[in-house]
Design a protein around this motif. Structure first.
Motif, mmCIF file in Angstrom:
data_model
loop_
_atom_site.group_PDB
_atom_site.id
_atom_site.type_symbol
_atom_site.label_atom_id
_atom_site.label_comp_id
_atom_site.label_asym_id
_atom_site.label_seq_id
_atom_site.Cartn_x
_atom_site.Cartn_y
_atom_site.Cartn_z
ATOM 1 N N LYS A 85 0.778 -1.208 0.098
ATOM 2 C CA LYS A 85 0.030 -0.190 0.085
ATOM 3 C C LYS A 85 0.874 1.300 -0.140
ATOM 4 C CE LYS A 85 -3.843 -2.494 2.316
ATOM 5 N NZ LYS A 85 -3.114 -3.605 2.787
ATOM 6 N N ASP A 86 0.359 2.380 -0.315
ATOM 7 C CA ASP A 86 0.965 3.765 -0.386
ATOM 8 C C ASP A 86 0.820 4.375 1.005
ATOM 9 O OD1 ASP A 86 2.500 5.625 -1.541
ATOM 10 O OD2 ASP A 86 0.626 6.683 -2.143
ATOM 11 N N ASN A 87 1.783 3.832 1.854
ATOM 12 C CA ASN A 87 1.813 4.746 3.206
ATOM 13 C C ASN A 87 3.128 5.017 3.342
ATOM 14 O OD1 ASN A 87 3.059 2.270 4.136
ATOM 15 N ND2 ASN A 87 1.097 1.480 5.077
ATOM 16 N N ALA A 88 3.410 5.867 4.660
ATOM 17 C CA ALA A 88 4.602 6.152 5.051
ATOM 18 C C ALA A 88 5.603 5.087 5.368
ATOM 19 C CB ALA A 88 4.585 7.240 6.175
ATOM 20 N N LEU A 89 5.334 3.909 5.852
ATOM 21 C CA LEU A 89 6.327 3.029 6.086
ATOM 22 C C LEU A 89 6.531 2.552 4.740
ATOM 23 C CD1 LEU A 89 7.493 0.894 8.315
ATOM 24 C CD2 LEU A 89 5.504 -0.406 7.813
ATOM 25 N N ASN A 90 5.726 2.050 3.978
ATOM 26 C CA ASN A 90 5.916 1.603 2.796
ATOM 27 C C ASN A 90 7.110 2.186 1.928
ATOM 28 O OD1 ASN A 90 4.696 -0.565 3.644
ATOM 29 N ND2 ASN A 90 3.176 -0.528 2.014
ATOM 30 N N ASP A 119 9.421 3.006 14.632
ATOM 31 C CA ASP A 119 7.865 3.700 14.169
ATOM 32 C C ASP A 119 6.832 3.359 14.653
ATOM 33 O OD1 ASP A 119 7.203 5.644 11.993
ATOM 34 O OD2 ASP A 119 6.196 4.036 11.186
ATOM 35 N N TYR A 120 7.099 1.929 15.195
ATOM 36 C CA TYR A 120 5.955 1.286 15.975
ATOM 37 C C TYR A 120 5.425 2.121 17.122
ATOM 38 C CZ TYR A 120 2.971 -2.347 18.015
ATOM 39 O OH TYR A 120 1.986 -2.858 18.641
ATOM 40 N N VAL A 121 6.376 2.722 17.722
ATOM 41 C CA VAL A 121 5.877 3.716 18.825
ATOM 42 C C VAL A 121 5.637 4.979 18.660
ATOM 43 C CG1 VAL A 121 6.851 4.507 20.993
ATOM 44 C CG2 VAL A 121 7.320 2.386 20.289
ATOM 45 N N ASP A 137 12.316 4.025 -0.491
ATOM 46 C CA ASP A 137 13.233 4.620 -0.644
ATOM 47 C C ASP A 137 14.753 4.280 -0.097
ATOM 48 O OD1 ASP A 137 11.494 6.388 -1.779
ATOM 49 O OD2 ASP A 137 11.227 7.582 -0.162
ATOM 50 N N SER A 138 14.716 3.845 1.251
ATOM 51 C CA SER A 138 15.967 3.363 1.553
ATOM 52 C C SER A 138 16.619 2.194 1.027
ATOM 53 C CB SER A 138 15.719 2.965 3.099
ATOM 54 O OG SER A 138 15.108 3.776 3.934
ATOM 55 N N LEU A 139 15.742 1.383 0.417
ATOM 56 C CA LEU A 139 16.284 0.174 -0.149
ATOM 57 C C LEU A 139 16.749 0.695 -1.431
ATOM 58 C CD1 LEU A 139 14.047 -2.821 0.709
ATOM 59 C CD2 LEU A 139 16.472 -2.408 1.644
ATOM 60 N N ASN A 140 15.856 1.646 -2.169
ATOM 61 C CA ASN A 140 16.396 1.843 -3.420
ATOM 62 C C ASN A 140 17.820 2.601 -3.355
ATOM 63 O OD1 ASN A 140 14.677 0.869 -5.048
ATOM 64 N ND2 ASN A 140 13.206 2.648 -5.026
#
Lengths: 314, 210
Positions: free
Chosen positions: A150-155, A194-196, A160-163
């Protein structure tokens, strides 16, 4: 007859899955040191592990279950230990282990979060595989997973980081080991912290633990695969960074072993010290075992220092 | 360099206390860190460098002119506060602000300040090593600290930092080996017993009593 041979194939396949042979993503390094673990904690770890597998099944279907790994189990255990809610569990007979009853943890928010992270990480890893070798297996797997992205902040952060990481890896000679591993370390730190929500102090502590753990995972993974990658002429971080004179595997390991060992031990030590600063409500002994002993045991296995290798599935 | 008094916005011949106060206020205002990714950051960095230079210049040169008794208290204050100056030759005040940045956990500010410096002496390598250590960049941290230690082997602080890095790791590791060692002893006994059994099977005996 057909049915019988199908059954054999089924058993053989899942025996393989159980041994961890069929794993799309090979990040399974954060594990407890079994010899020093209480049976209670050992059962608990397994219950989390199976619980994660079943959470993936419930939320994403059967096929993504092969992406399961120990590091994500640790993520769930760590995040779950920050709340006081009692664990809900049940006994089931799992299709992957038809012969024994398994205790699994159910209805657990951290497990759902870990399952989600697992799917997204796998997805982008597969995309990278396709870019590298255009393999059919990865293409099929991406098709299956795509609908869950899905298109959310976490994803987006993961993407971006992996790219960024894959791009840096392609020109690794421009960077040093700290700079390259920063991407993955930062990503792991982001996922863990980010979970917290609404607690900056706790977030910061989790970030630091995650940063060190991510760095540890990234580097130990490269070290572990070094020989294989050199044989197959695949990208390997350590080979790319330290092997400018085309050394053989033995020469290269002799040259950089001490360096890698120092970085990994420093990371593991920082993970352990930052665990001590966390407000842990449960799972304490299990977490201490993993970060105080488990990481070092894994290093011994990977550095081939220990006599007997018990890196197999728990 | 432009008139340092003008840069700091104080009258000529101002006391050290006044200069210090003005410097603190300007540093607060222009500290590049608060700008984040703002394009103003570069400008602020430049301004900050200017302010630092002016401040250092004045602090160095106003001390000989200020011989009046009213300055003794502030000088004492200086001495206790800046006791580390003795081992840094290049830009002591920059180093001091870097040190306090590190103490406050403001590592990126410390790193920016260090990167903007031209002189690379032992102190510079040491502080850079500390910043990288806090960032979790252990490999480069070790390189920096080792360089500092080699450049000035008699400095106890550098030597300490150098040793602490390895000591922490060793303690952590020894705890693990301490526990697994017990297993090794058992393992040894077990092996001996196995060996003995094997010998007995073959007709000999390794340990007479069993």
């Amino acid at each position: 007859m057909l049915r019988f041979s199908l059954l054999i194939v089924y058993i053989k396949f899942f025996a393989k899955v159980e041994r961890g042979v069929v794993q799309v993503i090979m990040f399974g390094y954060v594990m407890p040191y079994k010899m020093e673990l209480k049976v209670r904690d050992y059962e608990k770890f397994k219950a989390y592990y199976c619980g994660l597998c079943h959470t993936i099944k419930d939320q994403y279907g059967n096929i993504p279950r092969v992406t399961l790994n120990y590091d994500m189990t640790f993520l769930a255990i760590l995040l779950d230990s920050l709340n006081e809610n009692p664990l809900a569990s049940k006994q089931i007979i799992c299709t992957l282990h038809p012969l024994s009853k398994k205790l699994i943890i159910i209805d657990n928010e951290p497990l759902k979060y870990a399952a989600q992270c697992n799917i997204v990480l796998t997805y982008y890893k597969l995309i990278d595989n396709i870019n590298d070798d255009n393999s059919l297996k990865s293409k099929l797997a991406v098709k299956v997973l795509k609908k869950h992205i899905k298109d959310n902040a976490l994803n987006n952060y993961i993407k971006d980081s992996l790219n960024k990481l894959y791009k840096m890896e392609k020109e690794a000679y421009n960077y040093n080991i700290d700079e390259i591993s920063h991407c993955f370390a930062d990503l792991t730190a982001y996922i863990i912290s980010d979970y917290v929500k609404n607690n900056d102090e706790l977030k910061e502590k989790l970030y630091w633990l995650g940063y060190n753990l991510g760095k540890w995972i990234y580097i130990i993974d490269a070290w572990d695969d070094l020989e294989k990658d050199m044989q197959n002429k695949k990208f390997n971080l350590i080979n790319a960074l330290y092997n400018k004179d085309n050394l053989s595997f033995q020469e290269l390991t002799r040259k950089v072993k001490e360096n890698i060992d120092f970085i990994l031990t420093s990371c593991a030590y920082s993970c352990f010290t930052s665990l001590k600063n966390l407000p842990i409500k449960k799972n304490q002994e299990l977490l201490y075992n993993i970060l105080e002993l488990g990481l070092l045991e894994k290093m011994d296995t990977v550095f081939k220092r220990s006599e007997f290798v018990n890196g197999q599935s728990l | 360099m432009a008139n340092p008094y003008e840069i700091l916005g104080v009258r000529e011949g101002a006391s050290k206390e006044e200069i210090k106060k003005a410097y603190r206020e300007l540093a607060k205002k222009y500290h590049p860190d608060q700008y984040g990714a703002n394009p103003l950051k570069d400008l602020a960095e430049e301004k900050m460098r200017e302010i630092n230079e002016a401040y250092e210049y004045l602090m160095r040169n106003s001390s000989d002119s200020s011989s009046s008794s009213s300055f003794t208290s502030s000088n004492n204050y200086n001495n206790t506060n800046n006791y580390r100056n003795t081992n840094s030759y290049g830009s002591p005040n920059v180093y001091n602000s870097v040190r306090s940045d590190i103490q406050r956990g403001n590592y990126s500010a410390a790193e920016t300040a260090l990167n903007s410096m031209a002189t690379r002496d032992a102190e510079w390598y040491y502080l850079m090593g500390m910043v990288h250590m806090r960032k979790g960049w252990y490999d480069s941290a070790r390189n920096y600290v080792t360089t500092a230690y080699n450049m000035s082997p008699t400095n106890p602080e550098y030597r300490d930092a150098y040793n602490t890095m390895n000591r922490n790791n060793n303690n952590y590791r020894n705890n693990y080996y301490g526990r697994t060692f017990r297993d090794d002893e058992c393992d040894f006994c077990l092996k001996l017993w196995c060996l003995d059994s094997l010998c007995e099977c073959a007709g000999g005996d390794l340990i007479g009593c069993c």
